[in-house]
Design a protein around this motif. Sequence first.
Motif, PDB file in Angstrom:
ATOM      1  N   TYR A   1      -2.120  -9.178 -32.211  1.00 23.34           N
ATOM      2  CA  TYR A   1      -2.897  -8.358 -33.138  1.00 23.34           C
ATOM      3  C   TYR A   1      -3.740  -9.229 -34.066  1.00 23.34           C
ATOM      4  O   TYR A   1      -4.912  -8.937 -34.318  1.00 23.34           O
ATOM      5  CB  TYR A   1      -1.954  -7.473 -33.956  1.00 23.34           C
ATOM      6  CG  TYR A   1      -2.681  -6.397 -34.738  1.00 23.34           C
ATOM      7  CD1 TYR A   1      -2.931  -5.149 -34.179  1.00 23.34           C
ATOM      8  CD2 TYR A   1      -3.109  -6.623 -36.038  1.00 23.34           C
ATOM      9  CE1 TYR A   1      -3.592  -4.165 -34.891  1.00 23.34           C
ATOM     10  CE2 TYR A   1      -3.776  -5.650 -36.756  1.00 23.34           C
ATOM     11  CZ  TYR A   1      -4.019  -4.419 -36.176  1.00 23.34           C
ATOM     12  OH  TYR A   1      -4.683  -3.455 -36.887  1.00 23.34           O
ATOM     13  N   VAL A   2      -3.150 -10.292 -34.567  1.00 18.41           N
ATOM     14  CA  VAL A   2      -3.900 -11.196 -35.434  1.00 18.41           C
ATOM     15  C   VAL A   2      -5.058 -11.826 -34.668  1.00 18.41           C
ATOM     16  O   VAL A   2      -6.192 -11.904 -35.167  1.00 18.41           O
ATOM     17  CB  VAL A   2      -2.978 -12.288 -36.014  1.00 18.41           C
ATOM     18  CG1 VAL A   2      -3.785 -13.356 -36.747  1.00 18.41           C
ATOM     19  CG2 VAL A   2      -1.949 -11.669 -36.958  1.00 18.41           C
ATOM     20  N   ARG A   3      -4.788 -12.249 -33.448  1.00 14.52           N
ATOM     21  CA  ARG A   3      -5.835 -12.895 -32.642  1.00 14.52           C
ATOM     22  C   ARG A   3      -6.932 -11.911 -32.264  1.00 14.52           C
ATOM     23  O   ARG A   3      -8.127 -12.199 -32.438  1.00 14.52           O
ATOM     24  CB  ARG A   3      -5.203 -13.501 -31.378  1.00 14.52           C
ATOM     25  CG  ARG A   3      -6.193 -14.123 -30.410  1.00 14.52           C
ATOM     26  CD  ARG A   3      -5.496 -14.752 -29.207  1.00 14.52           C
ATOM     27  NE  ARG A   3      -4.630 -13.827 -28.513  1.00 14.52           N
ATOM     28  CZ  ARG A   3      -5.070 -12.925 -27.612  1.00 14.52           C
ATOM     29  NH1 ARG A   3      -6.358 -12.845 -27.338  1.00 14.52           N
ATOM     30  NH2 ARG A   3      -4.220 -12.121 -26.987  1.00 14.52           N
ATOM     31  N   GLU A   4      -6.579 -10.743 -31.763  1.00 17.51           N
ATOM     32  CA  GLU A   4      -7.565  -9.792 -31.255  1.00 17.51           C
ATOM     33  C   GLU A   4      -8.408  -9.166 -32.360  1.00 17.51           C
ATOM     34  O   GLU A   4      -9.553  -8.768 -32.121  1.00 17.51           O
ATOM     35  CB  GLU A   4      -6.852  -8.695 -30.461  1.00 17.51           C
ATOM     36  CG  GLU A   4      -6.211  -9.193 -29.173  1.00 17.51           C
ATOM     37  CD  GLU A   4      -5.278  -8.170 -28.547  1.00 17.51           C
ATOM     38  OE1 GLU A   4      -5.129  -7.067 -29.146  1.00 17.51           O
ATOM     39  OE2 GLU A   4      -4.701  -8.471 -27.486  1.00 17.51           O
ATOM     40  N   ASN A   5      -7.849  -9.061 -33.560  1.00 15.71           N
ATOM     41  CA  ASN A   5      -8.559  -8.403 -34.648  1.00 15.71           C
ATOM     42  C   ASN A   5      -9.158  -9.361 -35.670  1.00 15.71           C
ATOM     43  O   ASN A   5      -9.613  -8.951 -36.734  1.00 15.71           O
ATOM     44  CB  ASN A   5      -7.618  -7.416 -35.345  1.00 15.71           C
ATOM     45  CG  ASN A   5      -7.282  -6.233 -34.464  1.00 15.71           C
ATOM     46  OD1 ASN A   5      -8.057  -5.298 -34.333  1.00 15.71           O
ATOM     47  ND2 ASN A   5      -6.126  -6.291 -33.814  1.00 15.71           N
TER      48      ASN A   5
END
Length: 554
Positions: free
Chosen positions: A413-417
Amino acid sequence: MCNATVTAGGHRAVAVTESAPSAPAEPHAPPTSADAPDEADEAGESPEGSPSREGVEKAGGDGGGASFGGSAGSGGAGEGRGAGGAHASPAGRTVRGTGYEGILRRQSLRESAARTYARSLPIVPVRARGLTIEGADGRRYLDCLSGAGTLALGHNHPVVLEAVKKVLASGAPLHVLDLATPVKDAFTSELFATLPAALADDARIQFCGPAGTDAVEAALTLVRTATGRDGLLAFTGAYHGMTAGALAASGGAHDVRVTRLPYPHPYRCPFGTGGERGAELSARWTESLLDDPKSGVTTPAGMIVEAVQGEGGVIPAPDGWMRRMRRITADRSIPLVVDEIQTGVGRTGAFWAVEHSGVVPDVMVLSKAIGGSLPLAVVVYRSALDAWEPGAHAGTFRGNQLAMAAGTATLAYVRENGLAERAGTLGARILGQLQGLAAAHPCVGDVRGRGLMIGVELVDPDAAGPDDTAPPAAPALALAVQQECLARGLIVELGGRHSAVVRLLPPLTLTDEQATAVLDRFADALAAAERARGPHPPPSRRATAPVPAPGPSH
């Protein structure tokens, strides 16, 4: 949205209204309200600044929205009654969980004298979501401690809950020691996808006991085994954990196998210069110590460093200095160990703090946010160091499947957003606003940090420092500010050499509106603590009674 009103006591109460969960944001977009409470958050306080249940507006009873899954006053699951049920406060509002005083009393009687957070934060959390914690007394708090940096997505983020529920519903084993599982494989793959490529392409991973300090112990064992050497280089102000080896590498320890090196500190420079000159002198001292045959320091097994010292007072290492440490260690075949336990997973504005400098360490120590709020700790290192025997480092709970599932969801989630980039942008804005606040408050000696890892050092502006250096730290004032923050529904932590640095570690999902609410409450708390101190006598007449320092932060 954020609305500010003035209470009868003259303090500002900030209401943060947040919408229901929405779909994940597009990459690099600001986080949505998916990680925020379902209801308005309104924190009040008494005129004296002490916690006041009567000063807390309960959303739901006045049309403010649903209360963490149920409407306030409904008597259903959402009401969250505490041990003592509910009663009407003198102000006519429903106050839930009146047995919280008994819980706190029993905690003080049963738990050890080593407890820390519970002393400065006398609350009993019963539910939480995003930035907000609700206590058993019905009060709500904006949590800028985030489990000492563990909660990258805040409390109970939907993607984390869904990942945990999926494992529980699948019938998969929850305890497997170090056996391979699909959950573990997914976690390792996602973690490696986030690492600096030069390390990930040739990396090994060791799953450790559930705490970061065990991962530090594993890293120290690793480099000592791989090099056949015993000594260690560490830095003043460091904090690496509470077990024997980790403590020995932390500031203030006395292990003769650990050589202390000066960490660059622009505000309180050990060389009295600060800035680039201070960092240069630190690097020169390190080189001299290693190259001087009469220094008494033999070639060590490794160097361990934090790219931002957290417990040491939120002190970012200069990027150029980090690159210099990498060159010094590489030229002398000394493994470089970087402790990313608190700085990792986007906290500093990059996924890993070493990325700011471009340094690729030989070993990275990871914990906290990688477990998505659950206990997990690992060491990632170059394959050339993989020289230990089977069982050289082990732990019963190194196969925590729920933590791995929650961690995979959090990392993705941190990476994709783009939450690391978002933390850098929002953190810079917050730093700027706090620096503006410092201009009006002489007791604010320094504001520093990186991303959403921020510190405000409080000082005694009336006392001159030695040789016209920074004024002495003001731990009593910092403690008062922390207490005033709590009275206004804001949770912060203290750190630094004298526990005089107010630390802000909000989740990476912090919205602009929430950031405004945090800053407003902090500003009010700072002003209230200053007023309570009253006028100061001249420095020569001021009493200098010592102030007990809080215990270790974690």
